[in-house]
Design a protein around this motif. Structure first.
Motif, PDB file in Angstrom:
ATOM      1  N   VAL A  21       0.840  -1.201   0.000  1.00 42.86           N
ATOM      2  CA  VAL A  21       0.000   0.000   0.000  1.00 42.86           C
ATOM      3  C   VAL A  21       0.877   1.254   0.000  1.00 42.86           C
ATOM      4  N   GLY A  22       2.005   1.204   0.693  1.00 40.06           N
ATOM      5  CA  GLY A  22       2.908   2.344   0.773  1.00 40.06           C
ATOM      6  C   GLY A  22       3.474   2.787  -0.567  1.00 40.06           C
ATOM      7  N   LYS A  23       3.392   1.939  -1.560  1.00 38.31           N
ATOM      8  CA  LYS A  23       3.870   2.284  -2.904  1.00 38.31           C
ATOM      9  C   LYS A  23       2.863   3.134  -3.673  1.00 38.31           C
ATOM     10  N   LYS A  24       1.624   3.179  -3.159  1.00 38.95           N
ATOM     11  CA  LYS A  24       0.580   3.963  -3.822  1.00 38.95           C
ATOM     12  C   LYS A  24       0.668   5.431  -3.392  1.00 38.95           C
ATOM     13  N   ASN A  25       0.055   6.269  -4.181  1.00 33.11           N
ATOM     14  CA  ASN A  25      -0.081   7.670  -3.820  1.00 33.11           C
ATOM     15  C   ASN A  25      -1.116   7.751  -2.689  1.00 33.11           C
ATOM     16  N   PRO A  26      -0.771   8.343  -1.534  1.00 37.22           N
ATOM     17  CA  PRO A  26      -1.718   8.409  -0.409  1.00 37.22           C
ATOM     18  C   PRO A  26      -3.060   9.041  -0.760  1.00 37.22           C
ATOM     19  N   SER A  27      -3.107   9.909  -1.740  1.00 41.17           N
ATOM     20  CA  SER A  27      -4.383  10.518  -2.120  1.00 41.17           C
ATOM     21  C   SER A  27      -5.316   9.517  -2.807  1.00 41.17           C
ATOM     22  N   GLU A  28      -4.766   8.359  -3.202  1.00 38.09           N
ATOM     23  CA  GLU A  28      -5.564   7.329  -3.873  1.00 38.09           C
ATOM     24  C   GLU A  28      -5.924   6.167  -2.943  1.00 38.09           C
ATOM     25  N   TYR A  29      -5.544   6.257  -1.667  1.00 42.39           N
ATOM     26  CA  TYR A  29      -5.851   5.180  -0.716  1.00 42.39           C
ATOM     27  C   TYR A  29      -7.350   5.011  -0.543  1.00 42.39           C
ATOM     28  N   GLU A  30      -7.779   3.759  -0.473  1.00 44.66           N
ATOM     29  CA  GLU A  30      -9.143   3.461  -0.058  1.00 44.66           C
ATOM     30  C   GLU A  30      -9.189   3.654   1.453  1.00 44.66           C
ATOM     31  N   ILE A  31     -10.380   3.677   2.032  1.00 46.10           N
ATOM     32  CA  ILE A  31     -10.497   3.979   3.460  1.00 46.10           C
ATOM     33  C   ILE A  31      -9.761   2.954   4.336  1.00 46.10           C
ATOM     34  N   TRP A  32      -9.811   1.676   3.945  1.00 42.63           N
ATOM     35  CA  TRP A  32      -9.112   0.669   4.747  1.00 42.63           C
ATOM     36  C   TRP A  32      -7.602   0.844   4.621  1.00 42.63           C
ATOM     37  N   GLU A  33      -7.143   1.298   3.471  1.00 38.15           N
ATOM     38  CA  GLU A  33      -5.711   1.534   3.294  1.00 38.15           C
ATOM     39  C   GLU A  33      -5.261   2.742   4.123  1.00 38.15           C
ATOM     40  N   GLN A  34      -6.110   3.762   4.191  1.00 35.20           N
ATOM     41  CA  GLN A  34      -5.807   4.917   5.041  1.00 35.20           C
ATOM     42  C   GLN A  34      -5.664   4.475   6.494  1.00 35.20           C
ATOM     43  N   ALA A  35      -6.599   3.636   6.949  1.00 36.69           N
ATOM     44  CA  ALA A  35      -6.558   3.154   8.332  1.00 36.69           C
ATOM     45  C   ALA A  35      -5.314   2.308   8.582  1.00 36.69           C
ATOM     46  N   LEU A  36      -4.989   1.436   7.651  1.00 35.54           N
ATOM     47  CA  LEU A  36      -3.810   0.576   7.788  1.00 35.54           C
ATOM     48  C   LEU A  36      -2.537   1.409   7.894  1.00 35.54           C
ATOM     49  N   MET A  37      -2.411   2.393   7.047  1.00 41.90           N
ATOM     50  CA  MET A  37      -1.192   3.196   7.024  1.00 41.90           C
ATOM     51  C   MET A  37      -1.124   4.172   8.197  1.00 41.90           C
ATOM     52  N   ALA A  38      -2.272   4.533   8.761  1.00 39.78           N
ATOM     53  CA  ALA A  38      -2.287   5.453   9.905  1.00 39.78           C
ATOM     54  C   ALA A  38      -1.868   4.761  11.201  1.00 39.78           C
ATOM     55  N   CYS A  39      -2.015   3.433  11.257  1.00 40.43           N
ATOM     56  CA  CYS A  39      -1.656   2.683  12.461  1.00 40.43           C
ATOM     57  C   CYS A  39      -0.139   2.534  12.541  1.00 40.43           C
ATOM     58  N   LYS A  40       0.397   2.892  13.671  1.00 38.95           N
ATOM     59  CA  LYS A  40       1.834   2.737  13.899  1.00 38.95           C
ATOM     60  C   LYS A  40       2.103   1.302  14.357  1.00 38.95           C
TER      61      LYS A  40
END
Length: 176
Positions: free
Chosen positions: A134-153
């Motif tokens: 997911v980190g290889k994608k542009n953050p503006s194109e993240y789906e909501i679950w990808e946003q949540a995944l990447m926001a978790c430390k």
């Protein structure tokens, strides 16, 4: 009206919701692996809960296996996931899980937890691989679950368990 709550909880969120639903309804609750289908089939209302993993809900295999004995019952399923509620994502989970004999079963989504430290080695490894992809994608194109995944430390626990999520589930148990 008699009822039972069955849950499959890996990291605790699904169990917490089951216990809160039990408090509100007076129904007993059990881990799904300890349930006796003959006792379950005697109940009027069956509530099943499980975590969401790759769009599958952990309690669905039990339901599929036993739907023949439970067809005439009021069945409610709730799923727990780390992602915030988003209608299209929840609809994808619904379509993936409720086909054939399971079509039309009431379904609810409850936000759960995310804690890499408490995950099994396999789950932690899969999450790290998924985060890398997911980190290889542009953050503006993240789906909501990808946003949540990447926001978790990786070293912090995300806990979004909230008793208010059970309100529509409890209400649904009372409707005929």
């Amino acid at each position: 009206m008699s009822g039972i709550i069955l849950y499959k909880s890996k990291y605790g969120a699904t169990k917490q919701y089951a216990e809160w639903i039990a408090e509100e309804t007076g129904f007993s609750c059990f881990q799904i692996d300890k349930a006796d289908i003959n006792e379950v089939a005697q109940k009027d209302v069956i509530i099943l809960g499980g975590g969401v993993y790759a769009s599958g809900i952990a309690c669905i295999p039990f339901l599929k296996k036993n739907i023949g004995k439970l067809k005439e019952k009021k069945i409610i399923v709730y799923a727990c996931g780390a992602s915030p509620f988003e209608e299209s994502a929840v609809e994808t989970v619904r379509q993936h899980n409720f086909k054939g004999d399971l079509e039309g079963i009431e379904f609810f989504y409850c936000r759960g937890t995310f804690d890499m430290k408490s995950m099994t080695f396999v789950d932690r490894t899969l999450c790290k691989m998924l985060r890398k992809a997911v980190g290889k994608k542009n953050p503006s194109e993240y789906e909501i679950w990808e946003q949540a995944l990447m926001a978790c430390k990786e070293d912090e626990r995300g806990d979004w368990v909230d008793r208010s999520y059970i309100e529509p589930i409890v209400k649904a148990t009372m409707e005929s």
